[in-house]
Design a protein around this motif. Structure first.
Motif, short mmCIF file in Angstrom:
data_model
loop_
_atom_site.label_atom_id
_atom_site.label_comp_id
_atom_site.label_asym_id
_atom_site.label_seq_id
_atom_site.Cartn_x
_atom_site.Cartn_y
_atom_site.Cartn_z
N ASP A 129 -10.48 8.45 -0.82
CA ASP A 129 -9.92 9.80 -0.87
C ASP A 129 -11.00 10.84 -1.13
OD1 ASP A 129 -7.25 9.11 -0.35
OD2 ASP A 129 -6.88 8.62 -2.44
N SER A 130 -12.06 10.48 -1.86
CA SER A 130 -13.12 11.45 -2.13
C SER A 130 -13.82 11.88 -0.84
CB SER A 130 -14.12 10.90 -3.15
OG SER A 130 -14.77 9.77 -2.63
N GLN A 131 -13.95 10.98 0.14
CA GLN A 131 -14.53 11.37 1.42
C GLN A 131 -13.57 12.24 2.23
OE1 GLN A 131 -15.26 7.79 0.75
NE2 GLN A 131 -17.36 8.25 0.17
N LEU A 132 -12.27 11.99 2.12
CA LEU A 132 -11.30 12.83 2.83
C LEU A 132 -11.31 14.26 2.30
CD1 LEU A 132 -8.22 10.47 3.29
CD2 LEU A 132 -9.77 11.33 5.06
N TYR B 113 -2.35 21.74 8.58
CA TYR B 113 -2.35 20.30 8.86
C TYR B 113 -1.50 19.54 7.86
CZ TYR B 113 -6.42 21.25 11.79
OH TYR B 113 -7.26 21.74 12.75
N ILE B 114 -1.09 18.35 8.28
CA ILE B 114 -0.53 17.35 7.37
C ILE B 114 -1.44 16.14 7.48
CG2 ILE B 114 1.42 15.85 6.84
CD1 ILE B 114 3.25 17.99 8.02
N LEU B 115 -1.87 15.62 6.33
CA LEU B 115 -2.78 14.48 6.28
C LEU B 115 -2.03 13.29 5.71
CD1 LEU B 115 -5.68 13.32 6.53
CD2 LEU B 115 -6.06 14.11 4.18
N TYR B 116 -1.93 12.22 6.50
CA TYR B 116 -1.36 10.95 6.07
C TYR B 116 -2.53 10.00 5.89
CZ TYR B 116 2.92 12.90 8.14
OH TYR B 116 3.97 13.69 8.46
N SER B 117 -2.60 9.31 4.75
CA SER B 117 -3.76 8.44 4.55
C SER B 117 -3.44 7.18 3.78
CB SER B 117 -4.88 9.20 3.84
OG SER B 117 -4.46 9.63 2.57
N SER B 118 -4.15 6.13 4.14
CA SER B 118 -4.11 4.85 3.45
C SER B 118 -5.55 4.49 3.13
CB SER B 118 -3.48 3.79 4.35
OG SER B 118 -3.61 2.52 3.76
N THR B 119 -5.93 4.69 1.88
CA THR B 119 -7.30 4.39 1.45
C THR B 119 -7.22 3.57 0.18
OG1 THR B 119 -7.51 6.35 0.07
CG2 THR B 119 -8.15 6.58 2.37
N GLY B 120 -8.35 3.22 -0.34
CA GLY B 120 -8.36 2.51 -1.62
C GLY B 120 -9.21 1.27 -1.59
N LYS C 210 -11.34 -0.94 1.34
CA LYS C 210 -10.67 -1.63 2.45
C LYS C 210 -10.82 -0.80 3.72
CE LYS C 210 -6.03 0.30 2.01
NZ LYS C 210 -5.81 0.68 3.39
N GLN C 211 -10.43 -1.38 4.82
CA GLN C 211 -10.38 -0.61 6.06
C GLN C 211 -9.38 0.51 5.84
OE1 GLN C 211 -12.29 -1.09 8.70
NE2 GLN C 211 -11.37 0.49 9.95
N SER C 212 -9.82 1.73 6.00
CA SER C 212 -8.98 2.89 5.71
C SER C 212 -8.55 3.57 6.99
CB SER C 212 -9.75 3.89 4.84
OG SER C 212 -10.14 3.30 3.63
N ASP D 192 0.83 -1.21 0.00
CA ASP D 192 0.00 0.00 0.00
C ASP D 192 0.87 1.25 0.00
OD1 ASP D 192 -2.33 -1.39 -0.01
OD2 ASP D 192 -2.88 -0.95 2.05
N ASN D 193 0.38 2.28 -0.67
CA ASN D 193 1.05 3.56 -0.71
C ASN D 193 0.37 4.48 0.30
OD1 ASN D 193 2.60 5.75 -1.49
ND2 ASN D 193 1.26 6.26 -3.21
N ILE D 194 1.13 4.97 1.28
CA ILE D 194 0.61 5.91 2.25
C ILE D 194 0.83 7.31 1.67
CG2 ILE D 194 0.66 6.72 4.64
CD1 ILE D 194 0.05 3.69 4.30
N LYS D 195 -0.26 8.06 1.52
CA LYS D 195 -0.17 9.40 0.94
C LYS D 195 0.12 10.42 2.04
CE LYS D 195 -3.48 8.49 -2.69
NZ LYS D 195 -4.80 8.83 -3.21
N ARG D 196 0.90 11.42 1.68
CA ARG D 196 1.17 12.55 2.57
C ARG D 196 0.74 13.81 1.83
NH1 ARG D 196 4.66 16.74 3.93
NH2 ARG D 196 5.39 16.77 6.09
N GLN D 197 -0.19 14.56 2.40
CA GLN D 197 -0.65 15.80 1.80
C GLN D 197 -0.47 16.92 2.82
OE1 GLN D 197 -4.58 15.38 -0.22
NE2 GLN D 197 -4.45 13.29 0.57
#
Length: 177
Positions: A166-169, A128-135, A143-145, A118-123
């Motif tokens: 990601d669309s919900q984030l 703020y800094i948002l780290y996310s694992s979605t998909g 999956k469990q995000s 999985d690729n963990i995104k950093r935005q």
């Protein structure tokens, strides 16, 4: 054991009572965070302001998100017992998370409920800094995000977990740089 079961039953009952009252609103606030959710997307939700259950839960047809401040520390302490290089101190959080996602270590997989590939995104945003694992999982379902939002000034974290994309984030009202 009995006390924690009673707390859990109370929390679930409390959340179920709040579902009808929040189903038609399109703006939700959790502490300093505001979510702009399109009308009719939210079918249920609830708020719990009983420490350690200070949280917001929102759900829709194919998604659900929970916002909790205490979740990151619980997971971080578990990881720091396994990996002594992990620091849960506030001043070290951004550096620690940046290092973990770069390494994609087992600690990263625990913290973000992710698979090894999985690729963990950093935005990065203004505050703020948002780290996310979605998909999607290998069956094409959400999956469990997991997402971790870090306040740049205070280094305080908010953990967002559930089944979302990601669309919900993007519903988070985060100011761009």
């Amino acid at each position: 054991m009995k006390n924690s079961i009673l707390k859990s039953i109370f929390l679930v009952s409390f959340l179920l009572l709040l579902i009808p009252s929040s189903a038609y609103s399109s703006e939700y606030v959790y502490k300093a965070l505001t979510l702009d959710i399109p009308d009719c997307e939210v079918t249920g939700g609830g708020i719990a302001n009983l420490p350690p259950y200070d949280s917001l839960l929102l759900s829709g047809k194919d998604w659900h998100m929970g916002f909790v401040d205490s979740g990151f520390m619980r997971h971080c302490r578990l990881i720091s017992e396994i990996d002594s290089t992990v620091s849960c101190e506030r001043q070290d959080r951004i550096q620690m998370l940046d290092q973990l996602i770069k390494e994609n270590s087992p600690a990263t997989q625990i913290l973000f409920l992710s698979l090894p590939d999985d690729n963990i995104k950093r935005q990065e945003f203004k505050d703020y800094i948002l780290y996310s694992s979605t998909g999607l999982n290998k069956h094409g379902l959400n999956k469990q995000s997991m997402a971790i939002l870090v306040d740049k000034r205070t280094k305080k974290t908010t953990e967002i977990s559930g089944r979302f994309s990601d669309s919900q984030l993007k519903w988070l009202r985060l100011k761009p740089l």
